[in-house]
Design an enzyme around this catalytic site. Structure first.
Site, PDB file in Angstrom:
ATOM      1  N   HIS A 149       0.818  -1.213   0.000  1.00  0.00           N
ATOM      2  CA  HIS A 149       0.000   0.000   0.000  1.00  0.00           C
ATOM      3  C   HIS A 149       0.851   1.263   0.000  1.00  0.00           C
ATOM      4  CE1 HIS A 149      -3.675  -2.206   0.097  1.00  0.00           C
ATOM      5  NE2 HIS A 149      -3.168  -2.983   1.044  1.00  0.00           N
TER       6      HIS A 149
ATOM      7  N   GLU B 274     -10.017 -10.641  -9.013  1.00  0.00           N
ATOM      8  CA  GLU B 274      -8.726 -10.669  -8.312  1.00  0.00           C
ATOM      9  C   GLU B 274      -8.532 -11.969  -7.546  1.00  0.00           C
ATOM     10  OE1 GLU B 274      -8.508  -7.103  -5.952  1.00  0.00           O
ATOM     11  OE2 GLU B 274     -10.582  -7.252  -5.275  1.00  0.00           O
TER      12      GLU B 274
ATOM     13  N   ASP C 226      -3.900  -8.283  -6.313  1.00  0.00           N
ATOM     14  CA  ASP C 226      -4.380  -9.441  -5.554  1.00  0.00           C
ATOM     15  C   ASP C 226      -4.372 -10.709  -6.402  1.00  0.00           C
ATOM     16  OD1 ASP C 226      -4.857  -8.633  -2.882  1.00  0.00           O
ATOM     17  OD2 ASP C 226      -6.498  -7.378  -3.600  1.00  0.00           O
TER      18      ASP C 226
ATOM     19  N   CYS D 131      -7.070  -2.667 -13.361  1.00  0.00           N
ATOM     20  CA  CYS D 131      -6.801  -1.538 -12.464  1.00  0.00           C
ATOM     21  C   CYS D 131      -5.692  -1.855 -11.466  1.00  0.00           C
ATOM     22  CB  CYS D 131      -8.070  -1.089 -11.746  1.00  0.00           C
ATOM     23  SG  CYS D 131      -8.713  -2.335 -10.628  1.00  0.00           S
TER      24      CYS D 131
HETATM   25  C1  PEP Z   1      -5.750  -5.078  -6.986  1.00  0.00           C
HETATM   26  O1  PEP Z   1      -5.833  -5.985  -6.141  1.00  0.00           O
HETATM   27  O2  PEP Z   1      -5.076  -5.181  -8.016  1.00  0.00           O
HETATM   28  C2  PEP Z   1      -6.466  -3.808  -6.771  1.00  0.00           C
HETATM   29  C3  PEP Z   1      -6.499  -2.882  -7.704  1.00  0.00           C
HETATM   30  O3  PEP Z   1      -7.045  -3.611  -5.547  1.00  0.00           O
HETATM   31  P1  PEP Z   1      -6.218  -3.158  -4.240  1.00  0.00           P
HETATM   32  O4  PEP Z   1      -4.805  -2.861  -4.660  1.00  0.00           O
HETATM   33  O5  PEP Z   1      -6.910  -1.973  -3.687  1.00  0.00           O
HETATM   34  O6  PEP Z   1      -6.323  -4.366  -3.378  1.00  0.00           O
HETATM   35 MG    MG Z   2      -7.363  -5.832  -4.613  1.00  0.00          MG
END
Ligand code: PEP
Ligand code: MG
Length: 754
Positions: free
Chosen positions: A413, A646, A670, A716
């Site tokens: 993150h 995911e 994920d 994404c």
């Molecule tokens: C992902 O898992 O690729 C995603 C875009 O969601 P996050 O990074 O918020 O888990």
């Molecule tokens: Mg995710």
């Protein structure tokens, strides 16, 4: 005559030890029984065999049992429960060979079982005094410790924070009071259960530490410590160069090293509200800090966590609070004392650990005084172990030329936040980067993972020229950013931005984003004491849409769960939070909160173009349940409904989800973590979590095939921002990419080049 029993893992070893002892008793007979090995060749110990040996050795005067290590002790204890007269049996803590020899001599001379046991216990004294090793010294109460040993430190940086943390953690698991002293420097004894005291030993590579222990499990604790030291406390040898890390956010950063959390905090001049109240406040602040650190899942912070439970530190704080100091003053005073102890150490590496103490001290003070996350003081390249999301969000791209983190991975993150803010970043660079002193010139490249401290003129010039070239490329891309991105074959690709705040949405618009392809709505739900109501959500979603000039926003419903826990809905303890109640599972488990979010989304969708999508969908039933709740929340004509892909199960069964969605949005962060069984934030797994793995590519192909003409496929996850991967994604049928706002112009250029 007292009988003897030899319990050990190897039968030949026991026989040889008995033969050696017999040599010493000069032919006088001693009753010695053996309970050793499972047979002549197999190592092991057996409680029944031991109890039988005890019975055979006992002629009425009792038995002394000599043991080797580990299960021998446990089996012997069990055997005691099987013998008729356990009171006549003494389990000796003495060494097996020397103890047996001493015991045999004593028994042969007619000593009683207590004298024989004492002789066995003292079996090492002669050898120790001869070789100059420490002879077990009586402690303050005049008793000899139950077990002693000497260990040699092999770690390249001595017993620094991480090995010391491992030592303290493991020693605490035993029912024993263990103490250490540095025999090489002649230090005082310190409790092995206190990280701060252990660190003051100043133990460097090659130093010998004396260990002494008392208590029921004294011997086991010492044995364990000896084994740990032999394995360098689990620490692999580190290379001498500052290692390369993971490329987390592109761009070159050059500037003096900055450290966060060193910014001084002013303590309020207020009286104590009484020891009970002050203590409670401190406990709450420590609890909050522990949660914040735990959320990072970063082993770099293990030493910080341990410090929060350090007996020595907490006793000092408690004493100060009892003398009417406020919690803040008491905590500040006690941690400053510990940091000063580190400052006095001779070794520069260990001295540097004072920074760890000050960092965690500050974190607790901020929680205690309700202060915002610290921002680094000055301009330059920020070096840190890891960043909390709040710290990463507080970074000012105008002042921070780059970020280098010891921990983390490109999909952690903190990395996502640096990318969102357009700050070059290298993550997972290893703890050596924390040795870079504040003020040292640092050159780093977030596109390649390189970090150079104190670069030569030549190296600096090469980084500068790279930065210039990137600047030129970036300006060209920015100039074309407002145009749509069309491939050379005329296929139009929407390039959106991932946003987690209204400010991000402004950055997205400035970088020419066609839409917000992912709005991480959890930013509204975390770090507060209750969930936001419908009106508050509507207001914020509306502001995001406005900041994007009315372009479409893709609101992802709350992706909370065990790794991003909500303070007002604490999750049950989960052994594997990433495999737990996260994403849509969490929302379906809290339907009232979910219904409110869906109502807010529907209301905004009546005013402005909105897509909604659900995170972490695994089964069609979950998606149906979510859609049913959405239908209950009301109607909005232009609302598009999608799901994130995911979880590998959802990718493999994409065709079954098609009837229920307008689009799929592939979350590669994920999807990669779950496909490769590699936690996304784990710096040790960078080679698995970086880039497009062929297995993940096949899952994306599957989604592309299943989607058909009607359902749009978007990506994404962070891979969408990797220019080298863009052509492969488009080949799989992906028609929308959503990336960190600062990457939109470059990704549009990458699309144009396909
Ligand atoms: C992902 O898992 O690729 C995603 C875009 O969601 P996050 O990074 O918020 O888990
Ligand atoms: Mg995710």
């Amino acid at each position: 005559m007292v009988g003897l029993v030899v319990v050990c893992h190897s039968r030949p070893l026991a026989r040889a030890a008995v033969a050696l002892a017999a040599e010493m008793t000069r032919g006088r007979p001693v009753a010695v029984e053996i309970a050793a090995g499972l047979d002549d060749e197999t190592f092991g110990t057996d409680a029944v065999a031991i109890s039988e040996a005890i019975a055979a050795a006992d002629s009425g005067d009792g038995v002394v049992v000599l043991l080797d290590l580990g299960s021998a002790v446990l089996s012997a204890e069990l055997a005691l429960e099987m013998v008729d007269e356990p009171g006549r049996v003494v389990l000796s803590a003495g060494p097996l060979v020397e103890g047996l020899v001493a015991a045999a001599v004593a028994a042969a001379s007619g000593a009683d079982r207590h004298e024989v046991a004492a002789e066995a216990g003292n079996g090492l004294a002669g050898k120790q005094s001869h070789l100059g090793a420490p002879v077990a010294e009586p402690d303050e109460a005049g008793r000899a410790p139950d077990s002693t040993a000497t260990i040699t430190i092999r770690n390249a940086h001595g017993l620094h924070a991480r090995p010391a943390a491992r030592l303290v953690t493991e020693v605490r698991a035993f029912d024993a009071r263990v103490e250490l002293r540095n025999a090489t420097t002649g230090s005082a004894w310190v409790p092995a259960s206190s990280l701060t005291r252990v660190a003051t030993l100043g133990a460097l590579r090659g130093h010998d530490l004396d260990v002494r222990a008392e208590g029921r499990e004294a011997e086991k604790a010492v044995e364990h410590l000896v084994a740990l030291a032999a394995q360098s406390f689990g620490e692999a040898e580190e290379p001498d160069d500052v290692p390369e890390g993971g490329a987390a956010s592109p761009g070159v950063g050059i500037g003096p090293a900055l450290r966060i959390r060193d910014v001084p905090i002013e303590l309020p001049d207020v009286p104590s509200q009484g020891p009970a109240t002050e203590w409670r406040r401190l406990e709450q602040a420590i609890g909050t800090t522990r949660q914040e650190i735990g959320r990072l899942h970063s082993p770099v912070f293990d030493a910080h966590l341990l410090l929060l439970e350090d007996d020595d530190l907490i006793t000092d704080v408690r004493g100060r609070i009892d003398q009417d100091e406020t919690a803040a003053r008491a905590w500040h005073g006690a941690t400053a004392r510990v940091a000063a102890q580190f400052d006095e150490l001779a070794d520069p590496y260990l001295r540097g650990r004072a920074a760890d103490v000050r960092a965690v001290a500050q974190q607790v003070l901020r929680a205690l005084l309700d202060l915002p996350a610290p921002a680094p003081d000055g301009d330059g390249v920020l070096i840190a172990a890891d960043l909390t999301p709040a710290e990463a969000a507080a970074l000012d791209p105008g002042r921070i030329a780059g970020v280098v983190l010891a921990s983390g991975s490109p999909t952690s993150h903190a990395a996502i936040l640096t990318r969102t803010r357009g700050i070059p970043a290298v993550v997972g660079a290893g703890p050596r980067v924390l040795e870079i002193a504040a003020g040292t010139l640092v050159a780093m490249d977030g596109g390649t993972g390189e970090v150079v401290a104190d670069p030569s003129e030549q190296v600096l010039a090469s980084f500068r020229s790279r930065a210039d070239q990137q600047g030129v490329r970036r300006n060209e891309a920015l100039a074309r950013a407002p145009e749509t991105a069309v491939t050379s074959q005329g296929i139009r690709i929407e390039v959106g931005a991932n946003v987690g705040s209204v400010e991000d949405a402004r950055a997205a618009a400035a970088n020419g984003a066609d839409l917000a392809g992912l709005v991480r709505t959890e930013f509204l739900f975390l770090d507060r004491t209750e969930a936001p109501g419908v009106d508050e959500q509507v207001a914020v979603y509306r502001r995001i849409a406005e900041a994007l000039g009315g372009r479409r926003i893709t609101l992802r419903t709350l992706d909370a769960g065990s790794d991003k826990p909500l303070p007002y809905l604490p999750p049950p303890t989960e052994a594997n939070p990433f495999l737990g109640v996260r994403g849509l599972r969490h929302s379906l488990a809290h339907p009232a909160m979910f219904a409110e979010q869906l109502r807010a989304i529907v209301r905004v969708a009546r005013e402005t173009p909105v897509s909604v999508m659900f995170p972490m969908v695994t089964t069609v039933d979950e998606l149906r349940a979510a859609r049913a709740m959405l239908a209950e929340a009301g109607e909005a004509p232009g609302l598009r409904v999608g799901m994130m892909v995911e979880v590998p199960a959802a990718a493999l069964r994409a065709a079954e989800f098609v009837p229920y969605v307008d689009f799929f949005s592939i979350g590669t962060n994920d999807l990669t973590q779950y496909t490769l069984a590699a936690e996304r934030g784990n710096a040790a797994l960078l080679s698995l979590t970086t880039g497009l793995d062929p297995a993940v590519a096949r899952l994306i192909d599957e989604v592309g095939r299943a989607a058909g003409e009607r359902v749009l496929v978007a990506v994404c996850g962070e891979l969408a921002g990797d220019e080298a991967v863009v052509p492969r994604l488009l080949a799989a049928g992906v028609r929308e990419l959503s990336v960190a706002p600062g990457l939109v112009p470059l990704v549009k250029q990458a699309v144009r080049a396909v």
